[in-house]
Design a protein around this motif. Structure first.
Motif, mmCIF file in Angstrom:
data_model
loop_
_atom_site.group_PDB
_atom_site.id
_atom_site.type_symbol
_atom_site.label_atom_id
_atom_site.label_comp_id
_atom_site.label_asym_id
_atom_site.label_seq_id
_atom_site.Cartn_x
_atom_site.Cartn_y
_atom_site.Cartn_z
ATOM 1 N N ALA A 173 0.826 -1.209 0.000
ATOM 2 C CA ALA A 173 0.000 0.000 0.000
ATOM 3 C C ALA A 173 0.856 1.253 0.000
ATOM 4 N N GLU A 174 1.941 1.223 0.773
ATOM 5 C CA GLU A 174 2.825 2.386 0.821
ATOM 6 C C GLU A 174 3.518 2.607 -0.524
ATOM 7 N N ALA A 175 3.941 1.491 -1.145
ATOM 8 C CA ALA A 175 4.586 1.621 -2.456
ATOM 9 C C ALA A 175 3.607 2.169 -3.489
ATOM 10 N N ASP A 176 2.366 1.661 -3.428
ATOM 11 C CA ASP A 176 1.354 2.153 -4.369
ATOM 12 C C ASP A 176 1.080 3.634 -4.155
ATOM 13 N N LYS A 177 1.056 4.020 -2.905
ATOM 14 C CA LYS A 177 0.755 5.433 -2.598
ATOM 15 C C LYS A 177 1.823 6.356 -3.171
ATOM 16 N N GLY A 190 -0.148 0.023 -11.024
ATOM 17 C CA GLY A 190 0.698 -0.796 -10.165
ATOM 18 C C GLY A 190 0.347 -2.278 -10.249
ATOM 19 N N TRP A 191 1.078 -3.058 -9.478
ATOM 20 C CA TRP A 191 0.930 -4.505 -9.490
ATOM 21 C C TRP A 191 -0.132 -4.942 -8.482
ATOM 22 N N PRO A 192 -0.937 -5.951 -8.816
ATOM 23 C CA PRO A 192 -1.918 -6.454 -7.851
ATOM 24 C C PRO A 192 -1.298 -7.348 -6.773
ATOM 25 N N TYR A 308 -0.442 -0.661 -17.485
ATOM 26 C CA TYR A 308 -1.004 -0.130 -16.253
ATOM 27 C C TYR A 308 -0.163 -0.495 -15.024
ATOM 28 N N LEU A 309 0.861 -1.316 -15.228
ATOM 29 C CA LEU A 309 1.659 -1.761 -14.078
ATOM 30 C C LEU A 309 2.593 -0.645 -13.611
#
Length: 309
Positions: A173-177, A190-192, A308-309
């Motif tokens: 979650a932090e990386a996605d943010k 990002g990656w799922p 989209y990754l």
């Protein structure tokens, strides 16, 4: 007064054999005394013969029956106690096998002390000896004492696995943010999950099959997160080959799909945020190993998720 003795019986009997065809007639004379002696001898022989037969019957049949051991009340009680202990042993063994199987699964998920099952040796042997109640009781006591420690070990492993999953979700979650600050929250980015791409989007296997998404492989139980905000439109088993599957509608004609999960933890109609955990990686449906099949649909058309990754 003088008593006169009986006069001896002087009667005689003649036995004649008269053959056919005029042969000589043979005659045999016996006195009454001789006949009585022969009769007494025959009677004595018959008594001896019957007595010998009776003794043989007793020796072979009766004596054998008496010598056969009988099960005493103490022996019956011992057998009943052994049967009860055997049932307890089976129940304990079943519980221990379940705990051992669960522990091995948890250790594989945690990548600790992984074992190659095919390398195990399975040799067995030894003489068979009668079981004693005291020996069986000692064995059962030893197994019973080990069960609490095994349960405690499993509880620690489960807690460790849960912490690992929570930390992985927080890191994702932090990386996605950080990576998606410029991307609208309802657009996949990002990656799922974490892992390696094991099958890309498009034609594969020399053009015999079209793959409508990408496969990201990792260990069973690896967290799967939503790649954008949206509403869950499908959550559970899919009979079309996806196994345990989650679909999320992000609006504006965008839908993401996550297939082959071992467990789905969201429900239909639920609102989710980008980076929120929705399932755990598995190998359900048409799958050869643990991975997530990730698809993106745009206005009903399947598009390559790579961009989209």
């Amino acid at each position: 007064m003088t008593t006169k003795g009986k006069k001896p019986d002087k009667r005689e009997y003649t036995l004649k054999f008269i053959p056919h065809q005029g042969e000589t007639v043979r005659s045999y004379s016996f006195s009454m005394r001789t006949l009585k002696i022969w009769a007494a001898a025959l009677a004595a022989g018959a008594v001896l013969l019957l007595g010998g037969f009776g003794y043989m019957s007793y020796s072979v049949g009766g004596a054998g029956s008496i010598a056969a051991p009988r099960e005493t009340p103490d022996e019956k009680g011992r057998q009943a106690e052994l049967a009860q202990l055997a049932e307890e042993a089976r129940n304990l063994q079943t519980e221990m096998e379940k705990l051992t199987e669960r522990e091995q699964t948890l250790r594989r998920l945690l990548d600790e002390n992984a074992e190659d099952e095919s390398a195990k040796h399975t040799g067995q042997g030894g003489p068979s000896v009668p079981a004693e109640v005291s020996q069986v009781r000692r064995a059962l006591d030893a197994v019973s004492r080990g069960l609490p420690a095994r349960r405690e070990s499993l509880a620690q492993l489960e807690a460790q696995l849960q912490r690992q999953r929570t930390e992985a979700t927080a890191r994702a979650a932090e990386a996605d943010k950080l990576a998606r600050t410029d991307v609208p929250s309802n657009v996949p980015s990002g990656w799922p999950t974490s892992g390696d791409i094991s099958s890309p989007f498009g034609w594969r296997w020399n053009g015999t099959d079209f793959h409508p998404g990408i496969d990201i492989a990792n260990d069973t139980g690896t967290p799967i997160v939503a790649t954008a905000d949206g509403v869950v439109t499908a959550a559970g088993w899919n009979a079309g080959g996806y196994g345990n599957m989650v679909d999320i509608d992000h609006g504006n004609g965008i839908l993401t799909r996550y297939g082959h999960a071992s467990e789905v933890i969201v429900h239909e109609g639920q609102h989710v945020k980008r980076g929120e955990m929705i399932a755990y990686m598995g190998s359900t449906g048409f799958s050869t190993g643990p991975h997530v099949h990730y698809e993106i649909h745009l206005h009903g058309e399947i598009v390559n998720p790579a961009s989209y990754l």
